[in-house]
Write an enzyme that holds these catalytic residues in place. Structure first.
Site, PDB file in Angstrom:
ATOM      1  N   ARG A   1      46.063  34.957  44.272  1.00 44.50           N
ATOM      2  CA  ARG A   1      46.357  35.565  42.977  1.00 44.50           C
ATOM      3  C   ARG A   1      45.143  35.407  42.076  1.00 44.50           C
ATOM      4  O   ARG A   1      44.514  34.349  42.038  1.00 44.50           O
ATOM      5  CB  ARG A   1      47.572  34.907  42.304  1.00 44.50           C
ATOM      6  CG  ARG A   1      48.886  35.119  43.038  1.00 44.50           C
ATOM      7  CD  ARG A   1      49.339  36.576  42.951  1.00 44.50           C
ATOM      8  NE  ARG A   1      50.567  36.817  43.681  1.00 44.50           N
ATOM      9  CZ  ARG A   1      50.630  37.439  44.856  1.00 44.50           C
ATOM     10  NH1 ARG A   1      49.533  37.843  45.460  1.00 44.50           N
ATOM     11  NH2 ARG A   1      51.794  37.642  45.445  1.00 44.50           N
TER      12      ARG A   1
ATOM     13  N   GLU B   1      44.776  43.130  37.485  1.00 47.15           N
ATOM     14  CA  GLU B   1      44.825  44.247  38.433  1.00 47.15           C
ATOM     15  C   GLU B   1      45.604  45.422  37.851  1.00 47.15           C
ATOM     16  O   GLU B   1      46.578  45.206  37.143  1.00 47.15           O
ATOM     17  CB  GLU B   1      45.498  43.802  39.737  1.00 47.15           C
ATOM     18  CG  GLU B   1      44.664  42.839  40.516  1.00 47.15           C
ATOM     19  CD  GLU B   1      45.340  42.383  41.808  1.00 47.15           C
ATOM     20  OE1 GLU B   1      46.387  42.952  42.187  1.00 47.15           O
ATOM     21  OE2 GLU B   1      44.812  41.467  42.435  1.00 47.15           O
TER      22      GLU B   1
ATOM     23  N   HIS C   1      42.785  44.332  46.683  1.00 46.14           N
ATOM     24  CA  HIS C   1      44.052  43.684  47.019  1.00 46.14           C
ATOM     25  C   HIS C   1      44.663  44.279  48.296  1.00 46.14           C
ATOM     26  O   HIS C   1      45.793  44.765  48.308  1.00 46.14           O
ATOM     27  CB  HIS C   1      45.030  43.796  45.851  1.00 46.14           C
ATOM     28  CG  HIS C   1      46.096  42.737  45.890  1.00 46.14           C
ATOM     29  ND1 HIS C   1      46.673  42.238  44.767  1.00 46.14           N
ATOM     30  CD2 HIS C   1      46.689  42.084  46.915  1.00 46.14           C
ATOM     31  CE1 HIS C   1      47.581  41.331  45.090  1.00 46.14           C
ATOM     32  NE2 HIS C   1      47.608  41.223  46.401  1.00 46.14           N
TER      33      HIS C   1
END
Length: 196
Positions: free
Chosen positions: A110, A139, A157
Protein backbone atom coordinates in the site's frame (compact mmCIF):
# COMPACT_ATOMS: atom_id res chain seq x y z
CA UNK A 1 20.81 6.03 -25.69
CA UNK A 2 22.41 2.58 -25.49
CA UNK A 3 25.58 2.45 -27.56
CA UNK A 4 26.58 -1.16 -27.01
CA UNK A 5 28.43 -3.14 -24.38
CA UNK A 6 30.96 -1.42 -22.15
CA UNK A 7 32.80 -2.82 -19.09
CA UNK A 8 31.32 -0.17 -16.79
CA UNK A 9 28.00 0.31 -18.59
CA UNK A 10 24.59 -0.60 -17.16
CA UNK A 11 26.03 -1.98 -13.93
CA UNK A 12 23.74 -3.35 -11.28
CA UNK A 13 24.38 -5.14 -8.01
CA UNK A 14 24.32 -8.84 -7.29
CA UNK A 15 21.74 -10.19 -4.88
CA UNK A 16 23.74 -13.08 -3.43
CA UNK A 17 24.90 -12.24 0.06
CA UNK A 18 22.61 -9.24 0.44
CA UNK A 19 20.03 -8.97 3.22
CA UNK A 20 16.33 -8.79 2.39
CA UNK A 21 14.20 -7.22 5.12
CA UNK A 22 10.54 -8.13 4.86
CA UNK A 23 7.89 -6.11 6.68
CA UNK A 24 4.82 -8.33 6.99
CA UNK A 25 5.54 -12.06 6.92
CA UNK A 26 2.09 -13.29 6.00
CA UNK A 27 1.32 -15.41 2.96
CA UNK A 28 2.82 -12.95 0.46
CA UNK A 29 5.85 -12.07 2.60
CA UNK A 30 6.63 -15.77 2.99
CA UNK A 31 6.24 -16.35 -0.76
CA UNK A 32 8.73 -13.53 -1.40
CA UNK A 33 11.14 -15.02 1.16
CA UNK A 34 10.87 -18.43 -0.49
CA UNK A 35 11.78 -16.97 -3.89
CA UNK A 36 14.59 -14.86 -2.41
CA UNK A 37 16.31 -17.98 -1.08
CA UNK A 38 17.04 -19.02 -4.66
CA UNK A 39 19.04 -15.82 -5.15
CA UNK A 40 21.16 -16.40 -2.06
CA UNK A 41 19.67 -13.58 0.02
CA UNK A 42 19.74 -13.53 3.80
CA UNK A 43 16.12 -13.19 4.99
CA UNK A 44 15.18 -11.05 7.99
CA UNK A 45 11.68 -9.95 8.90
CA UNK A 46 9.45 -7.86 11.11
CA UNK A 47 5.80 -8.78 11.52
CA UNK A 48 3.07 -8.28 14.09
CA UNK A 49 3.25 -12.03 14.74
CA UNK A 50 6.29 -14.25 14.54
CA UNK A 51 5.83 -17.12 12.10
CA UNK A 52 6.15 -20.71 13.41
CA UNK A 53 9.69 -21.97 13.98
CA UNK A 54 9.42 -24.62 11.27
CA UNK A 55 8.50 -21.90 8.74
CA UNK A 56 11.41 -19.73 9.94
CA UNK A 57 13.73 -22.71 9.57
CA UNK A 58 12.57 -23.61 6.05
CA UNK A 59 12.85 -19.97 4.93
CA UNK A 60 16.10 -19.45 6.87
CA UNK A 61 14.39 -16.30 8.16
CA UNK A 62 15.45 -14.33 11.22
CA UNK A 63 12.76 -12.52 13.22
CA UNK A 64 13.35 -8.97 14.49
CA UNK A 65 11.14 -7.67 17.30
CA UNK A 66 12.31 -4.12 16.57
CA UNK A 67 11.60 -2.67 13.12
CA UNK A 68 14.28 0.01 13.46
CA UNK A 69 16.94 -2.65 14.06
CA UNK A 70 15.74 -4.68 11.09
CA UNK A 71 15.81 -1.66 8.78
CA UNK A 72 19.42 -0.95 9.78
CA UNK A 73 20.38 -4.46 8.63
CA UNK A 74 18.47 -4.59 5.33
CA UNK A 75 20.08 -3.98 1.94
CA UNK A 76 16.63 -4.35 0.39
CA UNK A 77 13.39 -3.54 2.19
CA UNK A 78 10.22 -5.19 0.87
CA UNK A 79 6.82 -4.15 2.26
CA UNK A 80 4.02 -6.73 2.52
CA UNK A 81 1.82 -5.58 5.38
CA UNK A 82 -1.76 -4.29 5.31
CA UNK A 83 -2.52 -0.58 5.63
CA UNK A 84 -3.75 0.13 9.13
CA UNK A 85 -3.38 3.08 11.48
CA UNK A 86 -0.37 1.25 12.99
CA UNK A 87 1.32 0.71 9.62
CA UNK A 88 0.54 4.08 7.99
CA UNK A 89 3.95 5.68 7.37
CA UNK A 90 5.77 2.67 8.83
CA UNK A 91 8.67 3.54 6.51
CA UNK A 92 9.00 7.02 7.99
CA UNK A 93 11.67 9.62 7.34
CA UNK A 94 13.55 8.53 10.48
CA UNK A 95 13.42 4.87 9.48
CA UNK A 96 14.52 5.56 5.90
CA UNK A 97 17.51 7.44 7.34
CA UNK A 98 18.34 4.33 9.41
CA UNK A 99 18.77 2.27 6.25
CA UNK A 100 22.21 1.60 4.85
CA UNK A 101 23.41 4.05 2.22
CA UNK A 102 22.82 2.41 -1.15
CA UNK A 103 19.92 0.23 -0.02
CA UNK A 104 16.68 -0.26 -1.95
CA UNK A 105 12.96 -0.17 -1.14
CA UNK A 106 10.22 -2.24 -2.77
CA UNK A 107 6.56 -1.51 -2.08
CA UNK A 108 3.87 -3.72 -3.56
CA UNK A 109 1.52 -3.47 -0.57
CA UNK A 110 0.00 0.00 0.00
CA UNK A 111 1.31 3.44 -0.91
CA UNK A 112 0.56 4.93 2.50
CA UNK A 113 3.13 2.65 4.16
CA UNK A 114 5.96 4.95 3.02
CA UNK A 115 6.55 8.60 3.81
CA UNK A 116 6.68 9.57 0.13
CA UNK A 117 8.42 12.92 0.70
CA UNK A 118 11.17 11.20 2.70
CA UNK A 119 11.53 8.51 0.02
CA UNK A 120 11.83 11.07 -2.78
CA UNK A 121 14.44 13.02 -0.81
CA UNK A 122 16.45 9.84 -0.05
CA UNK A 123 16.34 8.80 -3.71
CA UNK A 124 17.38 12.23 -4.96
CA UNK A 125 20.28 12.57 -2.53
CA UNK A 126 21.47 9.02 -3.18
CA UNK A 127 20.95 7.59 0.30
CA UNK A 128 18.51 5.08 -1.23
CA UNK A 129 19.95 3.53 -4.40
CA UNK A 130 16.60 2.64 -5.91
CA UNK A 131 12.93 1.92 -5.39
CA UNK A 132 10.45 -0.43 -7.00
CA UNK A 133 6.92 0.89 -6.54
CA UNK A 134 3.63 -0.70 -7.55
CA UNK A 135 1.47 1.36 -5.17
CA UNK A 136 1.16 5.05 -4.32
CA UNK A 137 -0.52 7.18 -1.63
CA UNK A 138 -2.89 8.97 -4.02
CA UNK A 139 -3.71 6.36 -6.64
CA UNK A 140 -4.20 6.59 -9.54
CA UNK A 141 -2.26 9.84 -9.35
CA UNK A 142 1.48 9.22 -9.16
CA UNK A 143 3.75 12.00 -7.93
CA UNK A 144 5.48 13.23 -11.12
CA UNK A 145 8.75 13.62 -9.22
CA UNK A 146 8.93 9.82 -8.88
CA UNK A 147 8.61 9.42 -12.65
CA UNK A 148 11.62 11.69 -13.21
CA UNK A 149 14.00 9.89 -10.83
CA UNK A 150 16.09 7.45 -12.89
CA UNK A 151 16.59 4.97 -10.05
CA UNK A 152 12.84 4.38 -9.55
CA UNK A 153 10.84 1.64 -11.25
CA UNK A 154 7.13 2.48 -11.24
CA UNK A 155 4.24 0.18 -12.12
CA UNK A 156 0.49 0.96 -12.17
CA UNK A 157 -0.63 -1.27 -9.25
CA UNK A 158 -0.47 -4.47 -11.31
CA UNK A 159 1.11 -6.84 -8.77
CA UNK A 160 -1.84 -9.24 -9.08
CA UNK A 161 -2.55 -8.65 -12.76
CA UNK A 162 -2.64 -12.13 -14.24
CA UNK A 163 -5.50 -13.75 -16.08
CA UNK A 164 -5.40 -16.63 -13.58
CA UNK A 165 -5.42 -14.26 -10.59
CA UNK A 166 -8.39 -12.27 -11.85
CA UNK A 167 -10.30 -15.47 -12.67
CA UNK A 168 -9.61 -16.79 -9.15
CA UNK A 169 -10.86 -13.48 -7.69
CA UNK A 170 -14.09 -13.76 -9.65
CA UNK A 171 -14.58 -17.36 -8.52
CA UNK A 172 -14.01 -16.28 -4.90
CA UNK A 173 -16.75 -13.62 -5.24
CA UNK A 174 -19.16 -16.21 -6.64
CA UNK A 175 -18.32 -18.67 -3.83
CA UNK A 176 -18.93 -15.97 -1.20
CA UNK A 177 -22.31 -15.09 -2.74
CA UNK A 178 -23.29 -18.77 -2.71
CA UNK A 179 -22.30 -19.10 0.96
CA UNK A 180 -24.42 -16.03 1.81
CA UNK A 181 -27.42 -17.20 -0.27
CA UNK A 182 -27.28 -20.59 1.48
CA UNK A 183 -27.55 -18.82 4.84
CA UNK A 184 -23.90 -19.24 5.83
CA UNK A 185 -21.33 -16.64 6.73
CA UNK A 186 -19.17 -15.88 3.67
CA UNK A 187 -15.52 -16.92 4.26
CA UNK A 188 -14.01 -13.69 2.88
CA UNK A 189 -15.83 -10.85 4.61
CA UNK A 190 -14.51 -7.31 4.70
CA UNK A 191 -15.93 -5.40 7.65
CA UNK A 192 -15.42 -1.66 7.45
CA UNK A 193 -16.13 -0.22 10.86
CA UNK A 194 -19.54 -1.82 11.18
CA UNK A 195 -20.53 -3.25 14.55
CA UNK A 196 -22.25 -6.60 14.61
Amino acid sequence: KWSGWAPSGLLGRKLKGKTLGIVGMGRIGQAVAHRALGFGLRIIYFSRRRIPQNAEKSLKAEYFENLDHMMQEADILSLHCPMTEETRGISSQNRIKLMKPGSAIINTARGELIDQEALIEALQNGHIAGAGLDVYPNEPNVDRRLLKIPNVMTLPHIGSATAEGREASGEKVIANIRFWMDGHRPPDQVLLGFSS
